[in-house]
Design a protein around this motif. Structure first.
Motif, PDB file in Angstrom:
ATOM      1  N   GLY A   1      -4.869   9.640  -6.793  1.00 46.24           N
ATOM      2  CA  GLY A   1      -6.293   9.609  -6.518  1.00 46.24           C
ATOM      3  C   GLY A   1      -7.105  10.164  -7.668  1.00 46.24           C
ATOM      4  O   GLY A   1      -6.589  10.889  -8.518  1.00 46.24           O
ATOM      5  N   ASP A   2      -8.383   9.814  -7.691  1.00 44.22           N
ATOM      6  CA  ASP A   2      -9.301  10.347  -8.693  1.00 44.22           C
ATOM      7  C   ASP A   2     -10.031  11.546  -8.118  1.00 44.22           C
ATOM      8  O   ASP A   2     -10.530  11.507  -6.990  1.00 44.22           O
ATOM      9  CB  ASP A   2     -10.312   9.273  -9.113  1.00 44.22           C
ATOM     10  CG  ASP A   2      -9.653   8.123  -9.851  1.00 44.22           C
ATOM     11  OD1 ASP A   2      -8.703   8.394 -10.608  1.00 44.22           O
ATOM     12  OD2 ASP A   2     -10.078   6.970  -9.658  1.00 44.22           O
TER      13      ASP A   2
ATOM     14  N   ASN B   1     -10.566  10.920  -4.240  1.00 45.40           N
ATOM     15  CA  ASN B   1     -10.898   9.583  -3.765  1.00 45.40           C
ATOM     16  C   ASN B   1      -9.632   8.740  -3.883  1.00 45.40           C
ATOM     17  O   ASN B   1      -9.102   8.558  -4.979  1.00 45.40           O
ATOM     18  CB  ASN B   1     -12.015   8.966  -4.610  1.00 45.40           C
ATOM     19  CG  ASN B   1     -12.333   7.548  -4.178  1.00 45.40           C
ATOM     20  OD1 ASN B   1     -12.484   7.274  -2.991  1.00 45.40           O
ATOM     21  ND2 ASN B   1     -12.419   6.641  -5.129  1.00 45.40           N
ATOM     22  N   ILE B   2      -9.132   8.262  -2.748  1.00 47.23           N
ATOM     23  CA  ILE B   2      -7.878   7.498  -2.721  1.00 47.23           C
ATOM     24  C   ILE B   2      -8.191   6.036  -2.444  1.00 47.23           C
ATOM     25  O   ILE B   2      -8.850   5.708  -1.454  1.00 47.23           O
ATOM     26  CB  ILE B   2      -6.918   8.034  -1.639  1.00 47.23           C
ATOM     27  CG1 ILE B   2      -6.728   9.549  -1.773  1.00 47.23           C
ATOM     28  CG2 ILE B   2      -5.586   7.293  -1.704  1.00 47.23           C
ATOM     29  CD1 ILE B   2      -6.037   9.998  -3.036  1.00 47.23           C
ATOM     30  N   GLU B   3      -7.698   5.170  -3.293  1.00 49.64           N
ATOM     31  CA  GLU B   3      -7.837   3.732  -3.077  1.00 49.64           C
ATOM     32  C   GLU B   3      -6.455   3.094  -3.094  1.00 49.64           C
ATOM     33  O   GLU B   3      -5.549   3.586  -3.764  1.00 49.64           O
ATOM     34  CB  GLU B   3      -8.712   3.098  -4.158  1.00 49.64           C
ATOM     35  CG  GLU B   3     -10.159   3.587  -4.124  1.00 49.64           C
ATOM     36  CD  GLU B   3     -11.018   2.914  -5.180  1.00 49.64           C
ATOM     37  OE1 GLU B   3     -10.451   2.166  -6.020  1.00 49.64           O
ATOM     38  OE2 GLU B   3     -12.233   3.146  -5.185  1.00 49.64           O
ATOM     39  N   ASP B   4      -6.290   2.029  -2.351  1.00 49.82           N
ATOM     40  CA  ASP B   4      -5.074   1.196  -2.351  1.00 49.82           C
ATOM     41  C   ASP B   4      -3.894   1.791  -1.581  1.00 49.82           C
ATOM     42  O   ASP B   4      -3.098   1.059  -1.020  1.00 49.82           O
ATOM     43  CB  ASP B   4      -4.620   0.879  -3.780  1.00 49.82           C
ATOM     44  CG  ASP B   4      -5.689   0.174  -4.594  1.00 49.82           C
ATOM     45  OD1 ASP B   4      -6.369  -0.694  -4.016  1.00 49.82           O
ATOM     46  OD2 ASP B   4      -5.853   0.484  -5.785  1.00 49.82           O
TER      47      ASP B   4
ATOM     48  N   ASN C   1       0.809  -1.221   0.000  1.00 51.93           N
ATOM     49  CA  ASN C   1       0.000   0.000   0.000  1.00 51.93           C
ATOM     50  C   ASN C   1       0.846   1.276   0.000  1.00 51.93           C
ATOM     51  O   ASN C   1       0.312   2.378   0.134  1.00 51.93           O
ATOM     52  CB  ASN C   1      -0.979   0.017   1.178  1.00 51.93           C
ATOM     53  CG  ASN C   1      -0.290  -0.098   2.531  1.00 51.93           C
ATOM     54  OD1 ASN C   1       0.937  -0.097   2.619  1.00 51.93           O
ATOM     55  ND2 ASN C   1      -1.078  -0.216   3.586  1.00 51.93           N
TER      56      ASN C   1
ATOM     57  N   THR D   1      -7.083  12.131 -12.816  1.00 56.85           N
ATOM     58  CA  THR D   1      -6.170  11.565 -11.828  1.00 56.85           C
ATOM     59  C   THR D   1      -5.210  12.635 -11.334  1.00 56.85           C
ATOM     60  O   THR D   1      -4.646  13.395 -12.121  1.00 56.85           O
ATOM     61  CB  THR D   1      -5.382  10.397 -12.442  1.00 56.85           C
ATOM     62  OG1 THR D   1      -6.300   9.398 -12.859  1.00 56.85           O
ATOM     63  CG2 THR D   1      -4.418   9.806 -11.421  1.00 56.85           C
TER      64      THR D   1
ATOM     65  N   LYS E   1       0.187  -2.145  -6.774  1.00 60.30           N
ATOM     66  CA  LYS E   1      -0.005  -2.508  -8.172  1.00 60.30           C
ATOM     67  C   LYS E   1       1.209  -2.129  -9.017  1.00 60.30           C
ATOM     68  O   LYS E   1       2.347  -2.311  -8.610  1.00 60.30           O
ATOM     69  CB  LYS E   1      -1.303  -1.880  -8.697  1.00 60.30           C
ATOM     70  CG  LYS E   1      -2.537  -2.375  -7.928  1.00 60.30           C
ATOM     71  CD  LYS E   1      -3.818  -1.759  -8.431  1.00 60.30           C
ATOM     72  CE  LYS E   1      -5.010  -2.314  -7.658  1.00 60.30           C
ATOM     73  NZ  LYS E   1      -6.270  -1.664  -8.054  1.00 60.30           N
TER      74      LYS E   1
END
Length: 278
Positions: free
Chosen positions: A165-166, A185-188, A51, A241, A55
């Motif tokens: 983030g998006d 919006n932050i993921e991962d 994290n 992004t 990815k």
């Protein structure tokens, strides 16, 4: 932005590989990569817990192609079977580079001695690396980030901690009552502790000085938010992004008695951020 996956080259050309999880692509990881030479590659074992650089974001931090292997798909292999897999995948393999604590095979039963026995080529073992007597490990970097100690986390990383983030729609209060912000919006990605930070915000490959808040909006609706304000620039919301690099923490999150008090604090935060980022 992430480098294109086109950096991947034919595995037959790879003569040296570094093996590890490589979450963070931090200072110690870079020391491993220094041993790869010209035709090097990176074997990244995906455990599902990355994290810091989740990815394929790792590719941004290396000139070498990165090949991702899901731990779930290889954890049943014996040490011998794992080395055979590597030799099949990389038929020209002559060198393996690992960290001092590297273990492999089913139940991690094999470590450095077994690697040297099973692999007939060169094995390079990079010893533990410390900065100010603190070991450079991803788990330790995570703890510093959770504490909000961005400056030291960045030292261990060897770069500024960055999230992707998006852009999303926010409350709409910023531009009306305070300062305009880009809501994300932050993921991962692991997020540092709640508070206000001096940051660099990167939009469409261009970097801007910024101040970023992340945490629960204690004075307004109480919801969790990540929002960044560009210093001295007006950036239109294009819902794309956005990257945020963390430079230093300004203060912890706090609740204010009034919007006016919050507004005054935001002005102070901007002044401090400008000073840090000068």
């Amino acid at each position: 932005m992430k480098k294109s996956s086109s950096i991947l080259i034919n595995k037959k050309e790879i003569s040296a590989i570094a093996i590890g999880g490589f979450d963070g692509m931090h200072y110690a990881h870079q020391k491993l990569f220094e041993n790869l030479g010209t035709n090097g590659g990176i074997v990244s074992i995906e455990s599902g817990f990355a994290n810091l650089t989740p990815k394929s974001y790792r590719q941004e931090y290396s000139i070498y192609p990165i090949y991702y292997y899901e731990l779930e798909n290889i954890k049943h292999l014996s040490g011998h079977e794992f080395i055979n897999l590597l030799k099949e995948e990389f038929p020209n393999l002559k060198k393996i580079v690992v960290g001092f604590d590297f273990c492999f095979g089913k139940n991690r039963e094999n470590c450095i001695p077994q690697l040297k026995e099973l692999f007939k080529g060169e094995v390079v073992v990079v010893e533990e690396i410390k900065i100010d007597n603190i070991a450079v490990h991803s788990r330790i970097i995570r703890e510093y980030l959770k504490e909000g100690n961005i400056k030291f986390a960045n030292r261990l990383l060897g770069k500024n901690y960055k999230i992707f983030g998006d852009q999303i729609k926010g409350q709409g209060l910023g531009s009306k009552s305070f300062v305009p912000t880009i809501n994300l919006n932050i993921e991962d990605f692991l997020l540092p502790s709640e508070g206000v930070y001096a940051t660099k915000t990167i939009i469409a490959e261009k970097s801007y000085n910024s101040v970023t808040f992340l945490g629960h909006r204690a004075t307004t609706d109480g919801s969790y938010a990540v929002e960044t304000h560009i210093l001295g620039k007006t950036i239109k919301n294009n819902y794309r992004t956005v990257q945020v690099e963390f430079i230093d923490k300004i203060r912890d999150n706090q609740k204010f008695d009034s919007f006016e008090a919050l507004k005054k604090q935001i002005e102070k935060d901007i002044e401090i951020a400008n000073s840090i980022l000068k």
